[in-house]
Write a protein that holds these residues in place. Structure first.
Motif, PDB file in Angstrom:
ATOM      1  N   ALA A  71     -13.427 -13.563  46.508  1.00 38.05           N
ATOM      2  CA  ALA A  71     -13.174 -12.240  47.080  1.00 38.05           C
ATOM      3  C   ALA A  71     -12.674 -11.240  46.048  1.00 38.05           C
ATOM      4  CB  ALA A  71     -12.160 -12.350  48.218  1.00 38.05           C
ATOM      5  N   ALA A  72     -11.790 -11.669  45.154  1.00 38.67           N
ATOM      6  CA  ALA A  72     -11.194 -10.729  44.202  1.00 38.67           C
ATOM      7  C   ALA A  72     -10.726 -11.478  42.975  1.00 38.67           C
ATOM      8  CB  ALA A  72     -10.028  -9.987  44.838  1.00 38.67           C
ATOM      9  N   SER A  73     -10.775 -10.785  41.842  1.00 44.20           N
ATOM     10  CA  SER A  73     -10.277 -11.313  40.585  1.00 44.20           C
ATOM     11  C   SER A  73      -8.937 -10.656  40.307  1.00 44.20           C
ATOM     12  CB  SER A  73     -11.261 -11.019  39.450  1.00 44.20           C
ATOM     13  OG  SER A  73     -10.778 -11.527  38.223  1.00 44.20           O
ATOM     14  N   PHE A  74      -7.863 -11.437  40.345  1.00 42.43           N
ATOM     15  CA  PHE A  74      -6.508 -10.913  40.160  1.00 42.43           C
ATOM     16  C   PHE A  74      -6.075 -11.064  38.709  1.00 42.43           C
ATOM     17  CE2 PHE A  74      -6.074 -11.090  44.748  1.00 42.43           C
ATOM     18  CZ  PHE A  74      -5.124 -10.109  45.018  1.00 42.43           C
ATOM     19  N   PHE A  75      -5.508  -9.977  38.169  1.00 41.64           N
ATOM     20  CA  PHE A  75      -4.924 -10.013  36.833  1.00 41.64           C
ATOM     21  C   PHE A  75      -3.451 -10.362  36.961  1.00 41.64           C
ATOM     22  CE2 PHE A  75      -2.828  -7.903  33.190  1.00 41.64           C
ATOM     23  CZ  PHE A  75      -3.501  -8.547  32.160  1.00 41.64           C
ATOM     24  N   PHE A  99       3.764 -12.257  37.298  1.00 42.96           N
ATOM     25  CA  PHE A  99       3.638 -10.839  37.644  1.00 42.96           C
ATOM     26  C   PHE A  99       2.158 -10.563  37.922  1.00 42.96           C
ATOM     27  CE2 PHE A  99       7.420 -11.389  35.163  1.00 42.96           C
ATOM     28  CZ  PHE A  99       8.354 -10.564  35.764  1.00 42.96           C
ATOM     29  N   VAL A 100       1.863 -10.064  39.118  1.00 47.79           N
ATOM     30  CA  VAL A 100       0.472  -9.934  39.551  1.00 47.79           C
ATOM     31  C   VAL A 100       0.203  -8.514  40.028  1.00 47.79           C
ATOM     32  CG1 VAL A 100       1.083 -10.848  41.839  1.00 47.79           C
ATOM     33  CG2 VAL A 100      -1.301 -10.873  41.087  1.00 47.79           C
ATOM     34  N   ASP A 101      -0.983  -7.995  39.691  1.00 50.43           N
ATOM     35  CA  ASP A 101      -1.372  -6.624  40.036  1.00 50.43           C
ATOM     36  C   ASP A 101      -2.259  -6.604  41.266  1.00 50.43           C
ATOM     37  OD1 ASP A 101      -0.012  -5.487  37.891  1.00 50.43           O
ATOM     38  OD2 ASP A 101      -1.710  -5.747  36.535  1.00 50.43           O
ATOM     39  N   ALA A 102      -2.034  -5.624  42.138  1.00 47.35           N
ATOM     40  CA  ALA A 102      -2.855  -5.450  43.330  1.00 47.35           C
ATOM     41  C   ALA A 102      -4.272  -5.041  42.946  1.00 47.35           C
ATOM     42  CB  ALA A 102      -2.230  -4.400  44.244  1.00 47.35           C
ATOM     43  N   ILE A 103      -5.194  -5.276  43.838  1.00 47.48           N
ATOM     44  CA  ILE A 103      -6.604  -4.965  43.592  1.00 47.48           C
ATOM     45  C   ILE A 103      -6.779  -3.462  43.408  1.00 47.48           C
ATOM     46  CG2 ILE A 103      -8.930  -5.050  44.591  1.00 47.48           C
ATOM     47  CD1 ILE A 103      -7.906  -7.597  46.102  1.00 47.48           C
ATOM     48  N   GLY A 104      -7.484  -3.090  42.332  1.00 51.35           N
ATOM     49  CA  GLY A 104      -7.660  -1.687  41.984  1.00 51.35           C
ATOM     50  C   GLY A 104      -6.609  -1.173  41.032  1.00 51.35           C
ATOM     51  N   THR A 105      -5.671  -2.041  40.614  1.00 53.29           N
ATOM     52  CA  THR A 105      -4.659  -1.670  39.627  1.00 53.29           C
ATOM     53  C   THR A 105      -4.677  -2.705  38.509  1.00 53.29           C
ATOM     54  OG1 THR A 105      -2.760  -2.921  40.491  1.00 53.29           O
ATOM     55  CG2 THR A 105      -3.253  -0.792  41.521  1.00 53.29           C
ATOM     56  N   GLY A 106      -4.035  -2.356  37.386  1.00 53.39           N
ATOM     57  CA  GLY A 106      -4.049  -3.270  36.252  1.00 53.39           C
ATOM     58  C   GLY A 106      -5.472  -3.565  35.839  1.00 53.39           C
ATOM     59  N   TYR A 107      -5.827  -4.850  35.862  1.00 53.76           N
ATOM     60  CA  TYR A 107      -7.214  -5.272  35.666  1.00 53.76           C
ATOM     61  C   TYR A 107      -7.693  -6.118  36.842  1.00 53.76           C
ATOM     62  CZ  TYR A 107      -6.608  -3.806  30.783  1.00 53.76           C
ATOM     63  OH  TYR A 107      -6.372  -3.078  29.643  1.00 53.76           O
ATOM     64  N   SER A 108      -7.127  -5.899  38.029  1.00 53.81           N
ATOM     65  CA  SER A 108      -7.541  -6.632  39.232  1.00 53.81           C
ATOM     66  C   SER A 108      -8.660  -5.884  39.933  1.00 53.81           C
ATOM     67  CB  SER A 108      -6.355  -6.801  40.191  1.00 53.81           C
ATOM     68  OG  SER A 108      -5.348  -7.604  39.613  1.00 53.81           O
ATOM     69  N   GLN A 109      -9.659  -6.606  40.392  1.00 50.47           N
ATOM     70  CA  GLN A 109     -10.831  -5.951  40.985  1.00 50.47           C
ATOM     71  C   GLN A 109     -11.515  -6.869  41.986  1.00 50.47           C
ATOM     72  OE1 GLN A 109     -13.203  -3.898  38.093  1.00 50.47           O
ATOM     73  NE2 GLN A 109     -14.977  -3.715  39.439  1.00 50.47           N
ATOM     74  N   ALA A 110     -12.162  -6.237  42.962  1.00 53.06           N
ATOM     75  CA  ALA A 110     -12.923  -6.971  43.967  1.00 53.06           C
ATOM     76  C   ALA A 110     -14.151  -7.613  43.336  1.00 53.06           C
ATOM     77  CB  ALA A 110     -13.342  -6.039  45.092  1.00 53.06           C
ATOM     78  N   ILE A 111     -14.646  -8.660  44.011  1.00 53.23           N
ATOM     79  CA  ILE A 111     -15.873  -9.340  43.598  1.00 53.23           C
ATOM     80  C   ILE A 111     -16.955  -9.048  44.626  1.00 53.23           C
ATOM     81  CG2 ILE A 111     -16.942 -11.580  43.120  1.00 53.23           C
ATOM     82  CD1 ILE A 111     -14.140 -12.614  42.399  1.00 53.23           C
ATOM     83  N   ALA A 112     -18.144  -8.652  44.164  1.00 51.47           N
ATOM     84  CA  ALA A 112     -19.257  -8.318  45.046  1.00 51.47           C
ATOM     85  C   ALA A 112     -19.570  -9.520  45.968  1.00 51.47           C
ATOM     86  CB  ALA A 112     -20.479  -7.954  44.208  1.00 51.47           C
ATOM     87  N   PRO A 113     -19.936  -9.229  47.229  1.00 47.33           N
ATOM     88  CA  PRO A 113     -20.296  -7.908  47.763  1.00 47.33           C
ATOM     89  C   PRO A 113     -19.107  -7.054  48.229  1.00 47.33           C
ATOM     90  CG  PRO A 113     -20.620  -9.569  49.439  1.00 47.33           C
ATOM     91  CD  PRO A 113     -20.209 -10.308  48.190  1.00 47.33           C
ATOM     92  N   ARG A 114     -17.907  -7.556  48.066  1.00 50.20           N
ATOM     93  CA  ARG A 114     -16.747  -6.761  48.450  1.00 50.20           C
ATOM     94  C   ARG A 114     -16.488  -5.674  47.414  1.00 50.20           C
ATOM     95  NH1 ARG A 114     -15.987 -11.992  49.990  1.00 50.20           N
ATOM     96  NH2 ARG A 114     -15.033 -12.380  52.029  1.00 50.20           N
ATOM     97  N   THR A 115     -15.795  -4.614  47.846  1.00 48.04           N
ATOM     98  CA  THR A 115     -15.408  -3.528  46.953  1.00 48.04           C
ATOM     99  C   THR A 115     -13.892  -3.381  46.967  1.00 48.04           C
ATOM    100  OG1 THR A 115     -15.539  -1.824  48.671  1.00 48.04           O
ATOM    101  CG2 THR A 115     -17.569  -2.301  47.420  1.00 48.04           C
ATOM    102  N   THR A 139       0.966 -16.739  29.804  1.00 46.63           N
ATOM    103  CA  THR A 139      -0.453 -16.847  30.143  1.00 46.63           C
ATOM    104  C   THR A 139      -0.900 -15.534  30.772  1.00 46.63           C
ATOM    105  OG1 THR A 139      -0.184 -19.218  30.542  1.00 46.63           O
ATOM    106  CG2 THR A 139      -2.186 -18.174  31.412  1.00 46.63           C
ATOM    107  N   THR A 140      -1.920 -14.898  30.199  1.00 41.41           N
ATOM    108  CA  THR A 140      -2.353 -13.562  30.628  1.00 41.41           C
ATOM    109  C   THR A 140      -3.853 -13.574  30.895  1.00 41.41           C
ATOM    110  OG1 THR A 140      -0.672 -12.601  29.171  1.00 41.41           O
ATOM    111  CG2 THR A 140      -2.375 -11.115  30.026  1.00 41.41           C
ATOM    112  N   GLY A 141      -4.240 -13.309  32.117  1.00 43.81           N
ATOM    113  CA  GLY A 141      -5.663 -13.316  32.422  1.00 43.81           C
ATOM    114  C   GLY A 141      -5.940 -13.165  33.893  1.00 43.81           C
ATOM    115  N   HIS A 142      -6.993 -13.835  34.359  1.00 43.83           N
ATOM    116  CA  HIS A 142      -7.472 -13.662  35.732  1.00 43.83           C
ATOM    117  C   HIS A 142      -7.606 -14.997  36.453  1.00 43.83           C
ATOM    118  CE1 HIS A 142      -8.738  -9.762  34.061  1.00 43.83           C
ATOM    119  NE2 HIS A 142      -8.740  -9.334  35.306  1.00 43.83           N
ATOM    120  N   LEU A 143      -7.350 -14.947  37.757  1.00 42.39           N
ATOM    121  CA  LEU A 143      -7.688 -16.030  38.667  1.00 42.39           C
ATOM    122  C   LEU A 143      -8.427 -15.433  39.851  1.00 42.39           C
ATOM    123  CD1 LEU A 143      -4.497 -18.294  38.757  1.00 42.39           C
ATOM    124  CD2 LEU A 143      -6.698 -18.815  37.700  1.00 42.39           C
TER     125      LEU A 143
END
Length: 535
Positions: A114-118, A190-206, A99-103
């Motif tokens: 707060a964040a979308s983790f890949f 296997f999970v990527d830290a925020i700002g790596t892979g396809y993991s990213q913060a969710i507004a209003p957070r950066t 299973t490959t995607g985001h939570l």
């Protein structure tokens, strides 16, 4: 690495970030480092996806992802590709789901996304959740995705390499069925830290708001909680596997999870950097004791047959430990404080371990690993992450400063996109961020200190859960996170702590070595079994 640019830590978050730049630079590869997308990256370049037949379980992600410090997603979708696959393991077929995607990690305090983790999850078998272990894997950096662990260690597919040979690794995309996968014993995430892979913060957070010891670990806690809830895995025995900076993350995360009522069965530490202030390679020369490196210097010199050492490797290492904890420890602090000359007996011992001259050791009694690497083999550069690897100075393999990364890094980073797209059936519009240069923005302060010491976090987690067990795995030839320093750090937990130490004839990413990976699998399976018996 320019040691002169950093001075002793001062007690503010600002100086924690500044002093952390050099300190983390030593660990940034931690399976990955060097290069990658910078934290101040421009908007992502949209790549034209190739025509793909909509195979069952495929997911074409329409979102544009960025590793920039100020980047954030307007919202997040919990979508994933899901494919059925099979490998032959020990002569028997093993069916599994990838299973490959985001939570979406929802902040525990505010309840807001707060964040979308890949992530990529591999699940197998039909055991009830309470009987099927679940292990979360992450590399460190800070700023590394988990691509090294993902396609290099214990997933069902791995990159074939010739490591530690200095010939280039297998071409990008040469993945093989992994006979050392742990999927026969645990489901793997296997999970990527925020700002790596396809993991990213969710507004209003950066993204940058998660670039710190405490913020990062809290976000991982919230991801783990979400994964357990979505997949109904709250009853599963839970394990954390962290490499390099991922190891202190695992300690902080274990404490946060236990505090949030999520029980952790075991913590697996790969090439750990538990206490940043105990590693002399993180500071200017002559500022800290290099006691923790002495056995590593002996191991590396022994490998390169430099110095007059006995033939029994285990004896060499034990004698080096005893010397480091005895005469060396008693003399090095005086040398650092006021240049008190060390004894000739200690100098002679260091010469015998390393083959470096007595004059060199008299001048540089607390020798940092960068200086050791420069001096050991004149005209050659040895690797930091695996000092078995060497290459002529000035050659193509030394361009990035570490031949042990250059020889395998391009294949690791070059394989992940094809693997995600062609085998896992996840396609994206933007490039996967294997590593992100976030060091100048990372807040290393933790627990009131400018740099993290996470042994107390691990101790707190073990107090909350007395059944929690730990295994620490290191390479003898790792000159970034030396095995003996890890032993010293974990010894602070006391002789009664449920901690196993396993060291291997390898480097930082010990699992890249075919022989060592087999040994690690055996040790990890035994660890799973020991925890299940204790539970």
């Amino acid at each position: 690495m320019a040691y002169s640019s950093v001075h002793r830590p001062q007690h503010t978050a600002h100086f924690a970030r500044l002093t952390g730049i050099l300190l983390a630079a030593s660990l940034a590869a931690c399976g990955g480092g060097g290069g990658g997308t910078p934290a101040t990256a421009p908007p992502p370049v949209v790549q034209q996806p190739p025509p793909v037949t909509a195979l069952p379980g495929s997911y074409a992600d329409p979102v544009l992802y960025s590793g920039a410090a100020t980047a954030s997603l307007a919202s997040a979708q919990e979508q994933a590709a899901k494919v059925q696959a099979k490998i032959t393991l020990d002569g028997k077929p093993l069916d599994y789901t990838a299973t490959t995607g985001h939570l979406t990690a929802t902040d525990l305090a505010s309840g807001q996304p707060a964040a979308s983790f890949f992530y990529v999850a591999y699940t197998a078998g039909s055991l009830p959740a309470a009987q099927r272990p679940l292990t979360f894997f992450f590399n460190g950096g800070p700023g590394s995705s988990s691509v090294w662990l993902h396609i290099g260690s214990f997933a069902p597919r791995r990159l074939a390499t010739s490591f530690p040979a200095t010939t280039p690794a297998a071409v990008a995309g040469n993945l093989v069925d992994n006979q050392e996968t742990l999927l026969d014993h645990s489901d793997l995430v296997f999970v990527d830290a925020i700002g790596t892979g396809y993991s990213q913060a969710i507004a209003p957070r950066t993204n940058a708001q998660f670039w710190g010891v405490d913020q990062d670990a809290a976000a991982f806690r919230d991801f783990v909680r979400r994964y357990l809830a979505v997949n109904n895995r709250q009853a599963s025995p839970l394990y954390l596997f962290g490499e390099s900076y991922g190891a202190p993350r695992a300690a902080v995360l274990a404490n946060l999870l236990e505090s949030a009522g999520v029980r952790v069965a075991g913590v697996m530490l790969q090439s750990a950097a538990m206490n940043y202030t105990s590693n002399c390679g993180m500071f200017n020369p002559g500022q800290a004791s290099c006691e923790g490196y002495i056995p590593s210097y002996a191991a590396v010199s022994y490998y390169h047959q430099n110095g007059s050492l006995p033939t029994d490797f285990s004896t060499v290492l034990q004698k080096a430990r005893e010397f480091a904890a005895g005469p060396y420890r008693s003399e090095v602090n005086a040398f650092i404080a006021n240049k008190t000359a060390p004894s000739e007996a200690s100098i002679a011992q260091l010469v015998s371990y390393t083959g470096l001259s007595a004059a060199t050791w008299r001048q540089d009694f607390s020798m940092v690993p960068g200086a050791y690497r420069q001096r050991l083999l004149p005209g050659q550069m040895i690797g930091r992450y695996d000092a078995r690897v060497k290459a002529p100075s000035g050659s193509a393999l030394t361009v990035d400063g570490d031949p042990s990364l250059t020889v395998v890094g391009p294949a690791v980073n070059g394989s992940v996109k094809n693997y995600l797209q062609n085998e896992l059936r996840y396609t994206a519009l933007t490039n996967y961020i294997g590593s992100n240069n976030v060091l100048n923005l990372w807040n290393f302060s933790h627990d009131g200190k400018p740099l993290p010491d996470t042994i107390p976090d691990l101790a707190a987690a073990m107090t909350l859960n007395p059944a929690l067990k730990v295994i620490a795995m290191s390479g003898y030839h790792d000159l970034a996170t030396p095995f003996y320093q890890t032993e010293l750090d974990l010894a602070r937990l006391g002789p009664g702590a449920a901690i196993q130490i396993r060291n291997y004839n390898s480097g930082h990413m010990s699992y890249l070595d075919d022989e060592v990976r087999r040994l690690q699998k055996a040790d990890l399976r035994a660890f799973y079994n020991s925890v299940s018996v204790a539970q």
